[in-house]
Design a protein around this motif. Structure first.
Motif, PDB file in Angstrom:
ATOM      1  N   THR A 121     -21.823 -46.134 -53.399  1.00 13.88           N
ATOM      2  CA  THR A 121     -21.532 -47.291 -54.258  1.00 13.88           C
ATOM      3  C   THR A 121     -20.376 -48.131 -53.727  1.00 13.88           C
ATOM      4  N   HIS A 160     -15.913 -52.368 -59.139  1.00 14.15           N
ATOM      5  CA  HIS A 160     -17.341 -52.356 -58.798  1.00 14.15           C
ATOM      6  C   HIS A 160     -17.565 -53.228 -57.563  1.00 14.15           C
ATOM      7  N   HIS A 164     -21.892 -53.748 -57.179  1.00  9.88           N
ATOM      8  CA  HIS A 164     -22.612 -52.475 -57.344  1.00  9.88           C
ATOM      9  C   HIS A 164     -21.830 -51.559 -58.283  1.00  9.88           C
ATOM     10  N   SER A 192     -24.030 -57.152 -63.723  1.00  5.39           N
ATOM     11  CA  SER A 192     -24.395 -55.800 -63.268  1.00  5.39           C
ATOM     12  C   SER A 192     -24.344 -54.814 -64.431  1.00  5.39           C
ATOM     13  N   GLU A 304     -28.326 -50.953 -54.499  1.00  2.00           N
ATOM     14  CA  GLU A 304     -27.804 -50.572 -55.809  1.00  2.00           C
ATOM     15  C   GLU A 304     -28.039 -49.077 -56.075  1.00  2.00           C
ATOM     16  N   SER A 310     -27.712 -53.865 -60.022  1.00  2.00           N
ATOM     17  CA  SER A 310     -26.599 -54.609 -59.441  1.00  2.00           C
ATOM     18  C   SER A 310     -26.865 -56.107 -59.501  1.00  2.00           C
ATOM     19  N   TYR A 312     -26.030 -57.904 -57.082  1.00  2.00           N
ATOM     20  CA  TYR A 312     -26.137 -58.254 -55.658  1.00  2.00           C
ATOM     21  C   TYR A 312     -25.350 -59.513 -55.332  1.00  2.00           C
ATOM     22  N   ASN A 315     -24.254 -59.450 -50.363  1.00  2.00           N
ATOM     23  CA  ASN A 315     -25.004 -58.463 -49.585  1.00  2.00           C
ATOM     24  C   ASN A 315     -24.123 -57.935 -48.468  1.00  2.00           C
TER      25      ASN A 315
END
Ligand SMILES: *Cc1c(COP(=O)(O)O)cnc(C)c1O
Length: 378
Positions: A121, A160, A164, A192, A304, A310, A312, A315
């Motif tokens: 994660t 996070h 994620h 998320s 995720e 997630s 996203y 990326n």
């Protein structure tokens, strides 16, 4: 691989010009609300858009209360004060994060303790948290103290990464067991969820950011989320110079902060939040394209966690090692495809080098390999 990647990103974004890492999109009612705010003359620290944006964010995240701030860092600083972090206390956080997480701890006069992240994660590792507490925690009057330093461990602050969700189920359990207030840096994680619960609502207080590079923006802005009515009232009070309500007198009952979000920014926020589900949908599609490309080309993308959804936001690819990372960064940036390495770990920065830390093997592993790739909504 590099040329193929560059070609692929250019095809995705359909342009020969510079492709930024993340740029905002204004395709909703932004201009309409901004003009309305200007026409109302309420452009600053009071106005209907601030109240509306707070209400909308509470509704969207499922938090009972939301208090808007000038930026995410101010929201983090306030959140830590709300749960009672004071001078000469300690806050456990992850070594791999954006500097604001750490600075907010420092603004309280407290010291960060760095523990490792999970490889899956890139969020705070529950195991690393447990290991640190096993070794150094001591209970005193229902609070957790650090045996080694004799200081109180006043909060735990997971983040996070790239949107994620960290493993909150286990982090919540550990913090409850040790009576350590949990504050979530969900600055990157609007939209998320983990087991259908929105990031930023697992702890006593959570924080969002609406900086220009986040999934939605207010220009600059942040939000404090909580289910606790008393904390929400204190949050509003602290961020508005601790002024007592009165029709004309200026009475301030403590040292407060001018951390309130201006109405202009909130107007932008209301319009952007209306677009968030569209942004999320498009980001998920973009991530799927990167993941498919990665599978075909032997490049691992950050994906995720299983029980999570997630946003996203950014990326990321995980390259073989530091030399491959550097070659990738050089090739892409030279050819106008913006990529950036993950942050320098906090324990390696001069002002935080002296802080306590656990084993940071995953942090160092990720710091050498993880690179963010263009992620703007198409
Ligand atoms: C963006 C961000 C913040 C807050 O940033 P502001 O620019 O002050 O809104 C805090 N923590 C993390 C992890 C972030 O990415």
């Amino acid at each position: 691989m590099y040329d193929d990647f560059i070609r692929f990103v250019r095809e995705v974004y359909q342009t020969d010009e510079l492709i930024p890492l993340h740029e905002p999109r204004f395709q909703g009612r932004e201009k309409e609300y901004l003009i309305d705010a200007i026409d109302s003359t309420f452009v600053s620290s009071v106005g209907k858009y601030v109240d509306r944006f707070e209400k909308d964010c509470a509704e969207y995240t499922g938090a009972k209360y939301a208090v808007a701030t000038v930026n995410g860092t101010a929201a983090l600083h306030t959140a830590l004060m709300l749960v009672g972090v004071k001078r000469d206390e300690e806050v456990i956080t992850q070594a791999l994060t954006f500097i604001a997480t750490c600075n907010a701890i420092h603004y309280c006069g407290a010291e960060p303790i760095f523990v490792d992240v999970d490889r899956a994660t890139l969020g705070l590792s529950p195991q690393a948290l447990q290991d640190y507490l096993d070794e150094f925690a001591e209970e005193r009057n229902g609070e957790t103290w650090n045996k080694q330093t004799g200081k109180r461990i006043a909060a735990c602050l997971p983040m996070h990464t790239f949107g994620h969700p960290a493993d909150m189920d286990r982090i919540v359990q550990i913090c409850e067991k040790y009576h350590i207030p949990l504050v979530e840096d969900a600055a990157e994680a609007l939209g998320s969820t983990l087991n259908n619960q929105h990031c930023g609502t697992f702890g006593r207080v959570g924080v969002l950011s609406f900086n220009g590079n986040k999934i939605m923006t207010t220009g600059g802005g942040g939000m404090i989320l909580t289910d606790d009515e008393t904390l929400a009232k204190q949050a509003k009070h602290l961020t508005t110079t601790a002024k007592q309500p009165h029709s004309w007198q200026f009475i301030h009952d403590q040292v407060g902060f001018n951390y309130r979000m201006p109405n202009l920014n909130a107007a932008l926020g209301v319009a952007q939040l209306e677009c968030v589900s569209l942004f999320l949908e498009k980001k998920r599609k973009l991530a799927a394209r990167y993941i498919a490309w990665g599978q075909q080309n032997g490049v691992q993308c950050l994906i995720e966690p299983k029980t999570a959804c997630s946003n996203y936001w950014l990326n990321a690819v995980m390259l073989e090692d530091m030399s491959e990372r550097d070659a990738f960064l050089k090739a892409t940036n030279q050819q106008g495809v913006m990529t950036r390495p993950i942050w320098e770990p906090m324990h390696q920065l001069s002002m935080y080098r002296q802080c306590q830390k656990g084993n940071l093997a995953n942090t160092e592993w990720a710091a050498e390999r993880v690179v963010n790739i263009p992620s703007s909504v198409i």
